[in-house]
Motif scaffolding. Structure first.
Motif, PDB file in Angstrom:
ATOM      1  N   ILE A  69       3.198   7.428  15.439  1.00  0.00           N
ATOM      2  CA  ILE A  69       4.690   8.111  15.075  1.00  0.00           C
ATOM      3  C   ILE A  69       4.115   9.441  14.406  1.00  0.00           C
ATOM      4  O   ILE A  69       2.971   9.963  13.922  1.00  0.00           O
ATOM      5  N   ASN A  70       4.939  10.538  14.956  1.00  0.00           N
ATOM      6  CA  ASN A  70       4.629  12.106  14.662  1.00  0.00           C
ATOM      7  C   ASN A  70       5.093  12.654  13.269  1.00  0.00           C
ATOM      8  O   ASN A  70       4.732  13.626  12.868  1.00  0.00           O
ATOM      9  N   LYS A  71       6.129  11.950  12.672  1.00  0.00           N
ATOM     10  CA  LYS A  71       6.803  12.491  11.388  1.00  0.00           C
ATOM     11  C   LYS A  71       6.313  11.956  10.031  1.00  0.00           C
ATOM     12  O   LYS A  71       7.169  11.939   9.104  1.00  0.00           O
ATOM     13  N   HIS A  72       5.069  11.593  10.129  1.00  0.00           N
ATOM     14  CA  HIS A  72       4.370  11.182   8.916  1.00  0.00           C
ATOM     15  C   HIS A  72       3.082  11.852   8.588  1.00  0.00           C
ATOM     16  O   HIS A  72       2.585  12.354   9.648  1.00  0.00           O
ATOM     17  N   PRO A  73       2.462  11.915   7.350  1.00  0.00           N
ATOM     18  CA  PRO A  73       1.178  12.262   7.135  1.00  0.00           C
ATOM     19  C   PRO A  73       0.193  11.534   8.235  1.00  0.00           C
ATOM     20  O   PRO A  73      -0.664  12.493   8.650  1.00  0.00           O
ATOM     21  N   ILE A  74       0.209  10.543   8.190  1.00  0.00           N
ATOM     22  CA  ILE A  74      -0.636   9.967   9.303  1.00  0.00           C
ATOM     23  C   ILE A  74      -0.036   9.988  10.513  1.00  0.00           C
ATOM     24  O   ILE A  74       0.941   9.134  11.057  1.00  0.00           O
ATOM     25  N   ASN A  75      -0.328  10.815  11.643  1.00  0.00           N
ATOM     26  CA  ASN A  75       0.160  10.867  12.978  1.00  0.00           C
ATOM     27  C   ASN A  75      -0.840  10.989  14.003  1.00  0.00           C
ATOM     28  O   ASN A  75      -1.883  10.781  13.632  1.00  0.00           O
ATOM     29  N   LYS A  76      -0.321  11.259  15.230  1.00  0.00           N
ATOM     30  CA  LYS A  76      -1.394  11.179  16.117  1.00  0.00           C
ATOM     31  C   LYS A  76      -2.604  11.975  15.871  1.00  0.00           C
ATOM     32  O   LYS A  76      -3.455  11.678  16.388  1.00  0.00           O
TER      33      LYS A  76
ATOM     34  N   LEU B  38       0.016   8.658   1.794  1.00  0.00           N
ATOM     35  CA  LEU B  38      -0.484   8.672   3.119  1.00  0.00           C
ATOM     36  C   LEU B  38       0.242   7.551   3.956  1.00  0.00           C
ATOM     37  O   LEU B  38      -0.063   6.346   3.645  1.00  0.00           O
ATOM     38  N   HIS B  39       1.066   7.613   4.858  1.00  0.00           N
ATOM     39  CA  HIS B  39       1.770   6.518   5.558  1.00  0.00           C
ATOM     40  C   HIS B  39       1.967   6.918   7.065  1.00  0.00           C
ATOM     41  O   HIS B  39       1.728   8.228   7.389  1.00  0.00           O
TER      42      HIS B  39
ATOM     43  N   ALA C 112      -0.937  18.441   0.249  1.00  0.00           N
ATOM     44  CA  ALA C 112      -1.790  18.338   1.463  1.00  0.00           C
ATOM     45  C   ALA C 112      -1.218  17.421   2.341  1.00  0.00           C
ATOM     46  O   ALA C 112      -1.228  17.625   3.883  1.00  0.00           O
ATOM     47  N   ALA C 113      -0.772  16.094   2.028  1.00  0.00           N
ATOM     48  CA  ALA C 113       0.125  15.256   2.750  1.00  0.00           C
ATOM     49  C   ALA C 113       1.237  15.869   3.477  1.00  0.00           C
ATOM     50  O   ALA C 113       1.610  15.712   4.711  1.00  0.00           O
ATOM     51  N   TYR C 114       2.072  16.785   2.639  1.00  0.00           N
ATOM     52  CA  TYR C 114       3.168  17.473   3.298  1.00  0.00           C
ATOM     53  C   TYR C 114       2.733  18.183   4.661  1.00  0.00           C
ATOM     54  O   TYR C 114       3.468  18.078   5.610  1.00  0.00           O
ATOM     55  N   TYR C 115       1.576  19.148   4.330  1.00  0.00           N
ATOM     56  CA  TYR C 115       1.014  19.843   5.467  1.00  0.00           C
ATOM     57  C   TYR C 115       0.485  19.055   6.545  1.00  0.00           C
ATOM     58  O   TYR C 115       0.559  19.410   7.695  1.00  0.00           O
ATOM     59  N   MET C 116      -0.158  17.738   6.296  1.00  0.00           N
ATOM     60  CA  MET C 116      -0.559  16.811   7.410  1.00  0.00           C
ATOM     61  C   MET C 116       0.563  16.478   8.330  1.00  0.00           C
ATOM     62  O   MET C 116       0.647  16.400   9.597  1.00  0.00           O
ATOM     63  N   MET C 117       1.725  16.278   7.644  1.00  0.00           N
ATOM     64  CA  MET C 117       2.958  15.816   8.119  1.00  0.00           C
ATOM     65  C   MET C 117       3.439  16.877   9.260  1.00  0.00           C
ATOM     66  O   MET C 117       4.037  16.643  10.313  1.00  0.00           O
ATOM     67  N   LYS C 118       3.248  18.023   8.874  1.00  0.00           N
ATOM     68  CA  LYS C 118       3.610  19.196   9.755  1.00  0.00           C
ATOM     69  C   LYS C 118       2.827  19.503  10.793  1.00  0.00           C
ATOM     70  O   LYS C 118       3.024  20.346  11.662  1.00  0.00           O
TER      71      LYS C 118
ATOM     72  N   ILE D 259       0.965  -1.331  -0.007  1.00  0.00           N
ATOM     73  CA  ILE D 259      -0.054  -0.050   0.009  1.00  0.00           C
ATOM     74  C   ILE D 259       0.840   1.441   0.164  1.00  0.00           C
ATOM     75  O   ILE D 259       0.535   2.244  -0.840  1.00  0.00           O
ATOM     76  N   HIS D 260       1.747   1.738   0.952  1.00  0.00           N
ATOM     77  CA  HIS D 260       2.724   2.756   0.908  1.00  0.00           C
ATOM     78  C   HIS D 260       3.456   2.942  -0.213  1.00  0.00           C
ATOM     79  O   HIS D 260       3.366   4.110  -0.782  1.00  0.00           O
TER      80      HIS D 260
END
Length: 107
Positions: free
Chosen positions: A52-59, A46-47, A98-104, A28-29
């Motif tokens: 984990i906090n340093k990915h698009p899918i984070n807490k 999206l992974h 959008a995924a980049y900003y999710m990561m931030k 998938i990733h």
């Protein structure tokens, strides 16, 4: 995938690769990463997970999307639909951005 005329055709190609027995080490990733390279307006890389906090899918984003992590196409499509809807509301058409900003969010 590159020749897909619309998002539905691209999703069908993604599903074909995901369920292919000849592709053993790309799940998938990796597949969604390459899909986002070919069609950044349709797919996002999206992974990650809620641990984990340093990915698009984070807490934080995991809570917003209502998922723990993305491990199959159903979860990916569901998260992508929520992300796409949110992006349309704010006028963003680049899912990679959008995924980049999710990561931030939690950085």
């Amino acid at each position: 995938m590159k020749g897909a005329k619309n998002i539905e055709d691209a999703h069908k190609v993604l599903e074909k690769f995901f369920y292919s027995e000849s592709i053993t080490n790309a799940k998938i990733h990796v597949l969604t990463f390459w899909a986002s390279v070919l069609h950044p307006d349709w797919f996002a890389p999206l992974h990650g997970s809620s641990k984990i906090n340093k990915h698009p899918i984070n807490k934080t984003t995991a809570k917003l999307l209502g998922i723990e992590r993305i491990s199959d196409l159903h979860e990916y499509h569901r998260a992508l639909a929520i992300l796409r809807e949110s992006c349309q509301e704010i006028g963003v058409n680049d899912m990679v951005k959008a995924a980049y900003y999710m990561m931030k969010v939690n950085s």
